[in-house]
Design a protein around this motif. Structure first.
Motif, PDB file in Angstrom:
ATOM      1  N   ASP A  53       0.960  -1.266  -0.564  1.00  0.00           N
ATOM      2  CA  ASP A  53      -0.165   0.218  -0.221  1.00  0.00           C
ATOM      3  C   ASP A  53       0.934   1.147  -0.059  1.00  0.00           C
ATOM      4  OD1 ASP A  53      -2.322   1.751   0.059  1.00  0.00           O
ATOM      5  OD2 ASP A  53      -2.466   1.033   2.347  1.00  0.00           O
ATOM      6  N   TYR A  85       1.036   7.130   3.436  1.00  0.00           N
ATOM      7  CA  TYR A  85       1.371   7.570   4.746  1.00  0.00           C
ATOM      8  C   TYR A  85      -0.125   6.935   4.934  1.00  0.00           C
ATOM      9  CZ  TYR A  85       5.757   8.844   3.553  1.00  0.00           C
ATOM     10  OH  TYR A  85       7.747   8.938   3.252  1.00  0.00           O
ATOM     11  N   SER A  86       0.383   5.969   6.123  1.00  0.00           N
ATOM     12  CA  SER A  86      -0.923   5.515   6.606  1.00  0.00           C
ATOM     13  C   SER A  86      -1.290   7.117   7.217  1.00  0.00           C
ATOM     14  CB  SER A  86      -0.729   4.751   8.372  1.00  0.00           C
ATOM     15  OG  SER A  86       0.161   5.647   9.038  1.00  0.00           O
ATOM     16  N   THR A  87      -2.832   7.356   8.237  1.00  0.00           N
ATOM     17  CA  THR A  87      -3.243   7.821   9.261  1.00  0.00           C
ATOM     18  C   THR A  87      -2.254   8.373  10.103  1.00  0.00           C
ATOM     19  OG1 THR A  87      -5.681   7.352   8.000  1.00  0.00           O
ATOM     20  CG2 THR A  87      -5.778   9.339  10.242  1.00  0.00           C
TER      21      THR A  87
END
Length: 363
Positions: free
Chosen positions: A2, A5-7
């Motif tokens: 994925d 960037y993650s939250t």
């Protein structure tokens, strides 16, 4: 993978940027640079409140349990602000002990480095740190262990480090050793630094007792991790150059209009943005795929060369956009240019890293 960037990572970046804006404005950076290039008070807060040295370490070693992605974000934001703290040196030392130390060494050495109570550095930043034929320090066996002879220069944060990781020639190989900065036979000589926000020193070892790190097969991985993190730092510096240039181009007026409307200025800023976008993707991919040593071996030299060229381009273009004012000591752009040129040389030039990439890829 994925490729976003993650939250949590986005929130971490925003929080760190806000923290640095408040605690390390450029006026403070300049003040610390004149005083020696290390903000002791800020370093304690970054370690105690934000745990930056511990971001990518597993919890069993006192770490936060994150990945190299979080560490790369921290390096990018500190590079954007030219934050005068020894994060690079300490993280490189931490990575060396983590990857190459045994269980007892990790248990004994990591807590002080992770907490920031002890500052570390990696002493060899030349292009061939793992090549025994170019090593400048020699290790000799004695009845009580090993001693080092030779010198290293320039060593980043060598003036403030407590723990030194020293790659030394041992016959036909290079073995990393841990040395206390206050050990017998260690001489620390501050050197003039082109980048005043990052102090360097010459370290001389004369019959200096040292402790070997036994996992020498991981030395290349440690160096590759350092390359990725330096690339992230250079990306942050390049972003700051573009941001400053766009802001200045919009406010500076000539011939009754902003200079940002001039084609040459627009082209310069557009070129900076294109190179930054390409470098950002490369840094993200390198950090996200770093758990695979084979992938890291390819992406690390690639991203180091890409980021070095981008930062040098953006710092040079920012000087051109700002015109005569950029050449003055009072303006901040020259500090970014100095950081760009010095970081470009760490662990070898872009030419060296492209040759290394070609060699590893079998080209």
């Amino acid at each position: 993978m994925d490729f976003r960037y993650s939250t949590e990572q986005v929130d971490f970046r925003a929080a760190l940027r806000g923290f640095l804006t408040e605690t390390a404005p450029m006026a403070r950076v300049r003040e610390v640079a004149i005083a020696g290039g290390h903000d002791h008070r800020l370093w304690r807060r970054l370690c105690g409140e934000l745990e930056l040295p511990a971001l990518h370490l597993p919890p069993e070693h006192g770490g936060v349990g994150g990945t190299l992605v979080e560490a790369a974000i921290a390096f990018e934001e500190l590079g954007r602000a030219l934050t005068p703290v020894p994060l690079a040196g300490s993280v490189f030392a931490i990575e060396s002990v983590l990857r190459m130390g045994n269980a007892e060494q990790r248990q004994r050495l990591l807590p002080g480095l992770v907490s920031g109570e002890r500052i570390g550095t990696f002493t060899a930043v030349g292009p061939d740190a793992a090549d025994p034929t170019t090593a400048t320090v020699r290790a000799d066996r004695t009845g009580h262990g090993s001693v080092l002879h030779g010198e290293c220069a320039p060593v980043i944060y060598g003036t403030v480090a407590d723990v030194l990781v020293v790659p030394a020639e041992t016959g036909d190989a290079v073995t990393p050793y841990v040395v206390a900065a206050d050990a017998p036979g260690v001489t620390v000589e501050p050197l003039p630094s082109f980048d005043t926000t990052r102090p360097v020193a010459r370290l001389t070892f004369t019959n200096t007792p040292a402790e070997a790190l036994t996992g020498t097969q991981e030395l290349d991985r440690v160096l590759d991790t350092a390359r990725v993190l330096l690339a992230a730092e250079m990306l942050g510096g390049a972003e700051a150059c573009l941001e400053t240039s766009v802001e200045y181009a919009g406010s500076r007026r000539q011939f009754d209009r902003s200079i940002g409307s001039f084609q040459a200025v627009k082209h310069a800023c557009a070129e900076m943005m294109i190179e930054i976008d390409a470098t950002r993707v490369a840094v993200m991919f390198a950090a996200m795929s770093a758990t695979d040593p084979n992938q890291l071996a390819i992406t690390a030299p690639l991203v180091k060369a890409q980021a070095a060229d981008t930062f040098a381009l953006c710092a040079g273009s920012a000087i051109q956009v700002h015109g005569g004012i950029a050449f003055t000591w009072e303006h901040d752009i020259h500090l970014y240019y100095r950081r760009a040129k010095t970081t470009e040389a760490l662990f070898g030039s872009s030419t060296h890293h492209r040759a290394l990439l070609a060699d590893r890829a079998g080209l």
